[in-house]
Write a protein that holds these residues in place. Structure first.
Motif, PDB file in Angstrom:
ATOM      1  N   GLU A  51       0.857  -1.179   0.000  1.00 52.71           N
ATOM      2  CA  GLU A  51       0.000   0.000   0.000  1.00 52.71           C
ATOM      3  C   GLU A  51       0.892   1.227   0.000  1.00 52.71           C
ATOM      4  O   GLU A  51       1.833   1.315   0.796  1.00 52.71           O
ATOM      5  CB  GLU A  51      -0.892   0.008   1.242  1.00 52.71           C
ATOM      6  N   SER A  52       0.616   2.166  -0.892  1.00 56.14           N
ATOM      7  CA  SER A  52       1.450   3.362  -0.979  1.00 56.14           C
ATOM      8  C   SER A  52       1.360   4.158   0.325  1.00 56.14           C
ATOM      9  O   SER A  52       0.314   4.193   0.974  1.00 56.14           O
ATOM     10  CB  SER A  52       1.043   4.234  -2.166  1.00 56.14           C
ATOM     11  N   MET A  53       2.461   4.756   0.697  1.00 56.67           N
ATOM     12  CA  MET A  53       2.517   5.483   1.969  1.00 56.67           C
ATOM     13  C   MET A  53       2.200   6.970   1.794  1.00 56.67           C
ATOM     14  O   MET A  53       2.319   7.732   2.729  1.00 56.67           O
ATOM     15  CB  MET A  53       3.889   5.296   2.621  1.00 56.67           C
ATOM     16  N   ASP A  54       1.764   7.346   0.597  1.00 54.90           N
ATOM     17  CA  ASP A  54       1.361   8.732   0.378  1.00 54.90           C
ATOM     18  C   ASP A  54      -0.111   8.890   0.755  1.00 54.90           C
ATOM     19  O   ASP A  54      -0.728   7.983   1.310  1.00 54.90           O
ATOM     20  CB  ASP A  54       1.624   9.151  -1.068  1.00 54.90           C
ATOM     21  N   ASP A  55      -0.688  10.024   0.445  1.00 60.55           N
ATOM     22  CA  ASP A  55      -2.074  10.300   0.809  1.00 60.55           C
ATOM     23  C   ASP A  55      -3.082   9.440   0.051  1.00 60.55           C
ATOM     24  O   ASP A  55      -4.209   9.247   0.509  1.00 60.55           O
ATOM     25  CB  ASP A  55      -2.392  11.785   0.568  1.00 60.55           C
ATOM     26  N   GLN A  56      -2.703   8.930  -1.100  1.00 59.27           N
ATOM     27  CA  GLN A  56      -3.642   8.164  -1.920  1.00 59.27           C
ATOM     28  C   GLN A  56      -3.883   6.756  -1.383  1.00 59.27           C
ATOM     29  O   GLN A  56      -4.925   6.164  -1.643  1.00 59.27           O
ATOM     30  CB  GLN A  56      -3.144   8.095  -3.357  1.00 59.27           C
ATOM     31  N   LYS A  57      -2.937   6.165  -0.695  1.00 58.16           N
ATOM     32  CA  LYS A  57      -3.070   4.826  -0.090  1.00 58.16           C
ATOM     33  C   LYS A  57      -3.514   3.774  -1.112  1.00 58.16           C
ATOM     34  O   LYS A  57      -4.341   2.932  -0.828  1.00 58.16           O
ATOM     35  CB  LYS A  57      -4.059   4.844   1.089  1.00 58.16           C
ATOM     36  N   LYS A  58      -2.921   3.834  -2.309  1.00 55.61           N
ATOM     37  CA  LYS A  58      -3.255   2.860  -3.344  1.00 55.61           C
ATOM     38  C   LYS A  58      -2.628   1.516  -3.022  1.00 55.61           C
ATOM     39  O   LYS A  58      -1.493   1.431  -2.568  1.00 55.61           O
ATOM     40  CB  LYS A  58      -2.732   3.329  -4.705  1.00 55.61           C
ATOM     41  N   LYS A  59      -3.373   0.462  -3.276  1.00 54.82           N
ATOM     42  CA  LYS A  59      -2.864  -0.891  -3.079  1.00 54.82           C
ATOM     43  C   LYS A  59      -2.243  -1.377  -4.385  1.00 54.82           C
ATOM     44  O   LYS A  59      -2.684  -1.030  -5.477  1.00 54.82           O
ATOM     45  CB  LYS A  59      -3.984  -1.819  -2.637  1.00 54.82           C
ATOM     46  N   LEU A  60      -1.213  -2.190  -4.234  1.00 54.84           N
ATOM     47  CA  LEU A  60      -0.466  -2.691  -5.373  1.00 54.84           C
ATOM     48  C   LEU A  60      -0.090  -4.142  -5.092  1.00 54.84           C
ATOM     49  O   LEU A  60       0.363  -4.462  -3.989  1.00 54.84           O
ATOM     50  CB  LEU A  60       0.800  -1.828  -5.544  1.00 54.84           C
ATOM     51  N   ILE A  61      -0.306  -5.006  -6.058  1.00 51.36           N
ATOM     52  CA  ILE A  61       0.105  -6.402  -5.914  1.00 51.36           C
ATOM     53  C   ILE A  61       1.342  -6.591  -6.768  1.00 51.36           C
ATOM     54  O   ILE A  61       1.329  -6.300  -7.965  1.00 51.36           O
ATOM     55  CB  ILE A  61      -1.014  -7.363  -6.360  1.00 51.36           C
ATOM     56  N   VAL A  62       2.428  -7.040  -6.132  1.00 53.51           N
ATOM     57  CA  VAL A  62       3.664  -7.289  -6.864  1.00 53.51           C
ATOM     58  C   VAL A  62       3.954  -8.780  -6.849  1.00 53.51           C
ATOM     59  O   VAL A  62       3.678  -9.470  -5.874  1.00 53.51           O
ATOM     60  CB  VAL A  62       4.865  -6.503  -6.269  1.00 53.51           C
ATOM     61  N   ASN A  63       4.486  -9.274  -7.967  1.00 53.40           N
ATOM     62  CA  ASN A  63       4.799 -10.699  -8.040  1.00 53.40           C
ATOM     63  C   ASN A  63       6.268 -10.922  -7.685  1.00 53.40           C
ATOM     64  O   ASN A  63       7.020  -9.980  -7.466  1.00 53.40           O
ATOM     65  CB  ASN A  63       4.432 -11.274  -9.410  1.00 53.40           C
ATOM     66  N   ALA A  64       6.661 -12.156  -7.647  1.00 57.69           N
ATOM     67  CA  ALA A  64       8.017 -12.523  -7.243  1.00 57.69           C
ATOM     68  C   ALA A  64       9.071 -11.996  -8.213  1.00 57.69           C
ATOM     69  O   ALA A  64      10.239 -11.858  -7.840  1.00 57.69           O
ATOM     70  CB  ALA A  64       8.128 -14.033  -7.120  1.00 57.69           C
ATOM     71  N   ASN A  65       8.681 -11.675  -9.442  1.00 59.11           N
ATOM     72  CA  ASN A  65       9.637 -11.153 -10.426  1.00 59.11           C
ATOM     73  C   ASN A  65       9.917  -9.663 -10.228  1.00 59.11           C
ATOM     74  O   ASN A  65      10.887  -9.159 -10.778  1.00 59.11           O
ATOM     75  CB  ASN A  65       9.122 -11.387 -11.845  1.00 59.11           C
ATOM     76  N   SER A  66       9.083  -8.960  -9.483  1.00 59.47           N
ATOM     77  CA  SER A  66       9.271  -7.528  -9.253  1.00 59.47           C
ATOM     78  C   SER A  66      10.465  -7.305  -8.334  1.00 59.47           C
ATOM     79  O   SER A  66      10.718  -8.088  -7.429  1.00 59.47           O
ATOM     80  CB  SER A  66       8.029  -6.917  -8.616  1.00 59.47           C
ATOM     81  N   LYS A  67      11.181  -6.233  -8.578  1.00 60.48           N
ATOM     82  CA  LYS A  67      12.330  -5.902  -7.735  1.00 60.48           C
ATOM     83  C   LYS A  67      11.826  -5.073  -6.562  1.00 60.48           C
ATOM     84  O   LYS A  67      11.592  -3.885  -6.674  1.00 60.48           O
ATOM     85  CB  LYS A  67      13.375  -5.122  -8.531  1.00 60.48           C
ATOM     86  N   VAL A  68      11.625  -5.752  -5.426  1.00 60.89           N
ATOM     87  CA  VAL A  68      11.140  -5.107  -4.207  1.00 60.89           C
ATOM     88  C   VAL A  68      12.272  -5.120  -3.188  1.00 60.89           C
ATOM     89  O   VAL A  68      12.896  -6.149  -2.962  1.00 60.89           O
ATOM     90  CB  VAL A  68       9.910  -5.851  -3.632  1.00 60.89           C
ATOM     91  N   SER A  69      12.543  -3.962  -2.588  1.00 56.86           N
ATOM     92  CA  SER A  69      13.563  -3.870  -1.548  1.00 56.86           C
ATOM     93  C   SER A  69      12.916  -3.364  -0.270  1.00 56.86           C
ATOM     94  O   SER A  69      12.177  -2.379  -0.288  1.00 56.86           O
ATOM     95  CB  SER A  69      14.670  -2.897  -1.963  1.00 56.86           C
ATOM     96  N   VAL A  70      13.191  -4.053   0.821  1.00 59.80           N
ATOM     97  CA  VAL A  70      12.685  -3.644   2.129  1.00 59.80           C
ATOM     98  C   VAL A  70      13.712  -2.682   2.733  1.00 59.80           C
ATOM     99  O   VAL A  70      14.916  -2.950   2.687  1.00 59.80           O
ATOM    100  CB  VAL A  70      12.484  -4.881   3.031  1.00 59.80           C
ATOM    101  N   LEU A  71      13.265  -1.553   3.284  1.00 60.40           N
ATOM    102  CA  LEU A  71      14.196  -0.544   3.789  1.00 60.40           C
ATOM    103  C   LEU A  71      15.140  -1.091   4.855  1.00 60.40           C
ATOM    104  O   LEU A  71      16.284  -0.642   4.957  1.00 60.40           O
ATOM    105  CB  LEU A  71      13.446   0.671   4.341  1.00 60.40           C
ATOM    106  N   GLY A  72      14.684  -2.057   5.633  1.00 56.20           N
ATOM    107  CA  GLY A  72      15.530  -2.640   6.667  1.00 56.20           C
ATOM    108  C   GLY A  72      16.732  -3.389   6.115  1.00 56.20           C
ATOM    109  O   GLY A  72      17.672  -3.696   6.845  1.00 56.20           O
ATOM    110  N   GLU A  73      16.713  -3.695   4.816  1.00 54.95           N
ATOM    111  CA  GLU A  73      17.807  -4.438   4.190  1.00 54.95           C
ATOM    112  C   GLU A  73      18.685  -3.571   3.294  1.00 54.95           C
ATOM    113  O   GLU A  73      19.656  -4.063   2.718  1.00 54.95           O
ATOM    114  CB  GLU A  73      17.229  -5.593   3.369  1.00 54.95           C
ATOM    115  N   ILE A  74      18.375  -2.290   3.168  1.00 53.96           N
ATOM    116  CA  ILE A  74      19.141  -1.381   2.318  1.00 53.96           C
ATOM    117  C   ILE A  74      20.264  -0.753   3.130  1.00 53.96           C
ATOM    118  O   ILE A  74      20.087  -0.387   4.286  1.00 53.96           O
ATOM    119  CB  ILE A  74      18.228  -0.289   1.724  1.00 53.96           C
TER     120      ILE A  74
END
Length: 145
Positions: A29-52
Motif C-alpha cells: 500500500e502506498s505510503m502517500d495520501d492516496q493509499k493505493k494498493k499494489l500487488i507485486v509478483n516474485a519477479n518484481s524488484k522489491v527492496s525492504v528498507l531494513g535491508e538497504i
C-alpha cells in the motif's frame, strides 16, 4: 511499524507498506495520501528498507539505511532544509555531514535525493520510526495505564 515493513519497488516512485504476502508475491500500500494498493509478483524488484545500506569507505563497507535515517533525524528532527530540486553539490555535502565516510564513487546524487525524499515522507507521517525502543516501550506502558 518498522523499517522491515516498508518497501520500495523498482520502477515505482515512493514507499510502500507491506500489507500481506501472497502465494506469488505481496500486497503493498502506498505510503502517500492516496493509499493505493499494489500487488507485486516474485519477479518484481522489491527492496525492504531494513535491508538497504549505504556504501562507505570504512572497514564495514556499508551502513544500514535505518541507522543513517536515525542519524539524520537526531540532527535535523524532520527538516533537512533541502528542497526536492536541490543540486548535486548540496546533496553530497548533506550526506558528507551525516555520514562522512560514505563512498562518493558508489553513492550517486540520485541515491541521496531518494534518501532525503524518503526521510521527509517518513518523518512527517511516521515519526515513531525514529524513536528508540526504550522510548516506544515507555509510551506504550503509559498508554496501557
Amino acid at each position: 511499524m518498522d523499517f522491515n515493513e516498508i518497501a520500495t519497488v523498482s520502477g515505482k516512485g515512493g514507499l510502500f507498506s507491506v500489507v500481506a504476502p501472497t502465494r506469488g508475491g505481496m500486497i503493498l500500500e502506498s505510503m502517500d495520501d492516496q493509499k493505493k494498493k499494489l500487488i507485486v509478483n516474485a519477479n518484481s524488484k522489491v527492496s525492504v528498507l531494513g535491508e538497504i545500506s549505504i556504501y562507505t569507505t570504512d572497514k564495514e563497507g556499508s551502513r544500514p539505511l535505518q541507522e543513517v535515517m536515525k542519524k539524520i533525524h537526531a540532527e535535523f528532527e524532520g527538516d533537512t532544509g533541502l528542497a526536492s530540486d536541490a543540486n548535486n553539490d548540496e546533496l553530497k555535502s548533506f550526506l558528507k555531514f551525516i555520514l562522512p565516510e560514505y563512498d562518493e564513487d558508489r553513492v550517486y546524487a540520485s541515491d541521496i535525493k531518494k534518501l532525503v525524499k524518503w526521510y521527509h515522507l517518513l518523518s512527517q507521517n511516521y515519526p515513531e520510526l525514529f524513536e528508540e525502543k526504550e522510548e516506544k516501550k515507555e509510551k506504550e506502558e503509559k498508554a496501557d495505564k
